[in-house]
Design a protein around this motif. Sequence first.
Motif, mmCIF file in Angstrom:
data_model
loop_
_atom_site.group_PDB
_atom_site.id
_atom_site.type_symbol
_atom_site.label_atom_id
_atom_site.label_comp_id
_atom_site.label_asym_id
_atom_site.label_seq_id
_atom_site.Cartn_x
_atom_site.Cartn_y
_atom_site.Cartn_z
ATOM 1 N N ARG A 25 0.834 -1.212 0.000
ATOM 2 C CA ARG A 25 0.000 0.000 0.000
ATOM 3 C C ARG A 25 0.865 1.257 0.000
ATOM 4 N N GLU A 26 1.880 1.273 0.859
ATOM 5 C CA GLU A 26 2.772 2.438 0.943
ATOM 6 C C GLU A 26 3.532 2.639 -0.371
ATOM 7 N N ALA A 27 3.980 1.562 -0.962
ATOM 8 C CA ALA A 27 4.712 1.666 -2.228
ATOM 9 C C ALA A 27 3.796 2.201 -3.327
ATOM 10 N N LYS A 28 2.536 1.770 -3.334
ATOM 11 C CA LYS A 28 1.596 2.270 -4.341
ATOM 12 C C LYS A 28 1.320 3.760 -4.135
ATOM 13 N N MET A 33 2.527 9.418 -5.958
ATOM 14 C CA MET A 33 3.163 10.719 -5.750
ATOM 15 C C MET A 33 4.252 10.971 -6.795
ATOM 16 N N ILE A 34 5.010 9.947 -7.102
ATOM 17 C CA ILE A 34 6.078 10.088 -8.102
ATOM 18 C C ILE A 34 5.477 10.367 -9.477
ATOM 19 N N SER A 153 13.766 6.297 -11.373
ATOM 20 C CA SER A 153 14.493 5.287 -10.589
ATOM 21 C C SER A 153 13.745 4.993 -9.280
ATOM 22 N N GLU A 154 13.297 6.039 -8.602
ATOM 23 C CA GLU A 154 12.537 5.850 -7.360
ATOM 24 C C GLU A 154 11.236 5.092 -7.633
ATOM 25 N N ARG A 155 10.595 5.409 -8.753
ATOM 26 C CA ARG A 155 9.345 4.719 -9.091
ATOM 27 C C ARG A 155 9.606 3.233 -9.341
ATOM 28 N N ILE A 157 11.966 1.420 -8.028
ATOM 29 C CA ILE A 157 12.208 0.811 -6.705
ATOM 30 C C ILE A 157 10.878 0.606 -5.986
ATOM 31 N N ALA A 158 10.017 1.599 -6.038
ATOM 32 C CA ALA A 158 8.712 1.492 -5.375
ATOM 33 C C ALA A 158 7.877 0.375 -6.000
ATOM 34 N N ARG A 159 7.981 0.211 -7.296
ATOM 35 C CA ARG A 159 7.243 -0.886 -7.952
ATOM 36 C C ARG A 159 7.725 -2.237 -7.454
ATOM 37 N N GLN A 160 9.031 -2.369 -7.275
ATOM 38 C CA GLN A 160 9.572 -3.614 -6.736
ATOM 39 C C GLN A 160 9.073 -3.831 -5.314
ATOM 40 N N GLN A 161 9.029 -2.738 -4.529
ATOM 41 C CA GLN A 161 8.572 -2.850 -3.149
ATOM 42 C C GLN A 161 7.075 -3.148 -3.085
#
Length: 190
Positions: A25-28, A33-34, A153-155, A157-161
């Motif tokens: 949920r947090e990663a989504k 936001m990204i 890049s952050e997105r 990483i967030a997708r992986q998380q």
Amino acid sequence: MAALTGAQLGLSLYQGYKQGKSEKREAKKQIGMIDTQLSDLDQAEASLYDSTSSQKKLLTEEMSRESEQLDKSAGIQLQTANMQSTNIAGKTKFAKSGQSKYLSETLTSDLRDNVEFSKEGMELNYGKMMGEITGQFESEKARIKGERDRLISERNIARQQSKSFADRVGGSLGGLFDKAKSAVTGGVYS
């Protein structure tokens, strides 16, 4: 003892599953936001192009106006110089000696040299200012590109998380976690 070990394993798996769901949920949220920030960067880049184009157009119009004013002023000065040399020739009788013509040609030549010098200065200033505008544009464009690359890049990483433990192990384990939770909590879900 085996039942206790099974219950502990089930509880541990359930807690891992629950933590994975929370991380997902947090990663989504972070991805959302990204994506908003990337959209804002796209708008900033479009505004940058528009702004730079407007600055260049304004500078070109100003240069053209100044050039026209210089030409007009030079024309008036040339007429004035010709009239003065004619008046001087008439009063001093230089017309017969050829000095009047020489004086007129000298004044005209000097005026043309001054106008040419002024135009060269204007062109140099124009080039310098266009260079500054282009430099600012390129600098901001590079900053936006760097920011975009960082956000992408952050997105990623967030997708992986966002792929929680249950997603990585297999979605079918979700039912197993529910059964384990029911066994541990006696069917009471919180």
